[in-house]
Design a protein around this motif. Structure first.
Motif, PDB file in Angstrom:
ATOM      1  N   VAL A 140      -1.322  41.842  22.601  1.00  0.00           N
ATOM      2  CA  VAL A 140      -1.432  41.375  21.216  1.00  0.00           C
ATOM      3  C   VAL A 140      -0.483  40.210  20.978  1.00  0.00           C
ATOM      4  O   VAL A 140      -0.843  39.214  20.332  1.00  0.00           O
ATOM      5  CB  VAL A 140      -1.134  42.526  20.235  1.00  0.00           C
ATOM      6  N   HIS A 141       0.725  40.315  21.522  1.00  0.00           N
ATOM      7  CA  HIS A 141       1.706  39.239  21.341  1.00  0.00           C
ATOM      8  C   HIS A 141       1.204  37.936  21.937  1.00  0.00           C
ATOM      9  O   HIS A 141       1.376  36.860  21.351  1.00  0.00           O
ATOM     10  CB  HIS A 141       3.032  39.637  21.979  1.00  0.00           C
ATOM     11  N   GLN A 142       0.561  38.012  23.102  1.00  0.00           N
ATOM     12  CA  GLN A 142       0.024  36.812  23.734  1.00  0.00           C
ATOM     13  C   GLN A 142      -1.074  36.185  22.879  1.00  0.00           C
ATOM     14  O   GLN A 142      -1.160  34.957  22.749  1.00  0.00           O
ATOM     15  CB  GLN A 142      -0.524  37.150  25.126  1.00  0.00           C
ATOM     16  N   ILE A 143      -1.927  37.021  22.266  1.00  0.00           N
ATOM     17  CA  ILE A 143      -2.989  36.488  21.405  1.00  0.00           C
ATOM     18  C   ILE A 143      -2.379  35.846  20.161  1.00  0.00           C
ATOM     19  O   ILE A 143      -2.845  34.804  19.694  1.00  0.00           O
ATOM     20  CB  ILE A 143      -3.988  37.592  21.016  1.00  0.00           C
ATOM     21  N   GLU A 144      -1.329  36.449  19.623  1.00  0.00           N
ATOM     22  CA  GLU A 144      -0.650  35.869  18.465  1.00  0.00           C
ATOM     23  C   GLU A 144      -0.114  34.476  18.797  1.00  0.00           C
ATOM     24  O   GLU A 144      -0.176  33.560  17.967  1.00  0.00           O
ATOM     25  CB  GLU A 144       0.480  36.791  18.004  1.00  0.00           C
ATOM     26  N   LYS A 145       0.420  34.326  20.004  1.00  0.00           N
ATOM     27  CA  LYS A 145       0.917  33.008  20.422  1.00  0.00           C
ATOM     28  C   LYS A 145      -0.231  32.011  20.514  1.00  0.00           C
ATOM     29  O   LYS A 145      -0.097  30.846  20.112  1.00  0.00           O
ATOM     30  CB  LYS A 145       1.618  33.130  21.767  1.00  0.00           C
TER      31      LYS A 145
END
Length: 214
Positions: A140-145
């Motif tokens: 999820v963090h990677q998609i947020e980036k």
């Protein structure tokens, strides 16, 4: 933290407009606290009654702060679901420990090839996914980036859809049932033409959860 790093931490909080609070103490409408759990391992809690943009600004600054000290974000979860705002905990572990864990897991992993997803604007290659524990929060963090870098004027709507997808995935991981809200698929398909990369990333996130349950 040693005294110098502690002073830098307090300076960081001042720069991002956060109020320092001792760990375990609560009160007020906004505060940030941390505790050191090992030589280079930390837990941070962020509490605020504000929107996602404000939360993300503080979170990203804190991630950057620990990253410079070779501590990596490995988990992010809600402490309590509050009606307006955020109360979340971020857990950081030293890069050395993360690297060692990855080396140990790579020695015993059994790869599963599940191919690629093709979407306008990009290809998401799943490649080989091991049978070791996969971190949904990191995905999820990677998609947020990606949203922050490519989302443009649609950042807010993309983040809202990602939040909905994460909730769907968490329900699936707990009881093995997919329970999307109304028109979930239609709204996802609506992003294909303009944000093919997002379409692929969401499918990859759901696929990651499915693999994790195998």
């Amino acid at each position: 933290m040693n005294e110098n790093v502690n002073q830098e931490w307090l300076e960081l909080l001042r720069n991002i407009g956060a109020k320092n609070m001792p760990w375990g103490v609560t009160g007020g409408t906004q505060w940030t606290s941390y505790k050191q759990t090992d030589e280079n391992d930390f837990s941070v809690q962020i509490f605020m009654h504000d929107d996602f943009a404000k939360y993300k600004k503080q979170r990203d600054a804190i991630i950057g702060f620990f990253s410079k000290r070779n501590s990596i974000l490995v988990n992010e979860h809600e402490v309590t679901n509050i009606a307006f705002g955020y109360w979340k905990e971020l857990n950081f572990i030293s890069k050395e420990k993360v690297d060692e864990k990855q080396r140990n897991e790579s020695e015993k992993m059994t790869p599963i090839s599940i191919g690629s997803i093709y979407a306008p604007g990009g290809v998401v290659n799943f490649g080989a996914i091991s049978d070791s524990q996969i971190s949904i929060d990191n995905a999820v963090h990677q998609i947020e980036k990606m949203i922050d870098e490519r989302g443009g004027e649609d950042k807010e709507s993309l983040n809202e859809f990602l939040k909905e997808t994460k909730a769907l995935v968490e329900i699936y991981l707990s009881d093995s049932q997919i329970k999307p809200k109304n028109a979930f698929k239609q709204r996802l398909n609506a992003h294909v033409a303009k944000h093919g990369w997002f379409y692929g990333a969401i499918l990859q996130l759901i696929g990651t959860a499915v693999i994790q349950k195998l």
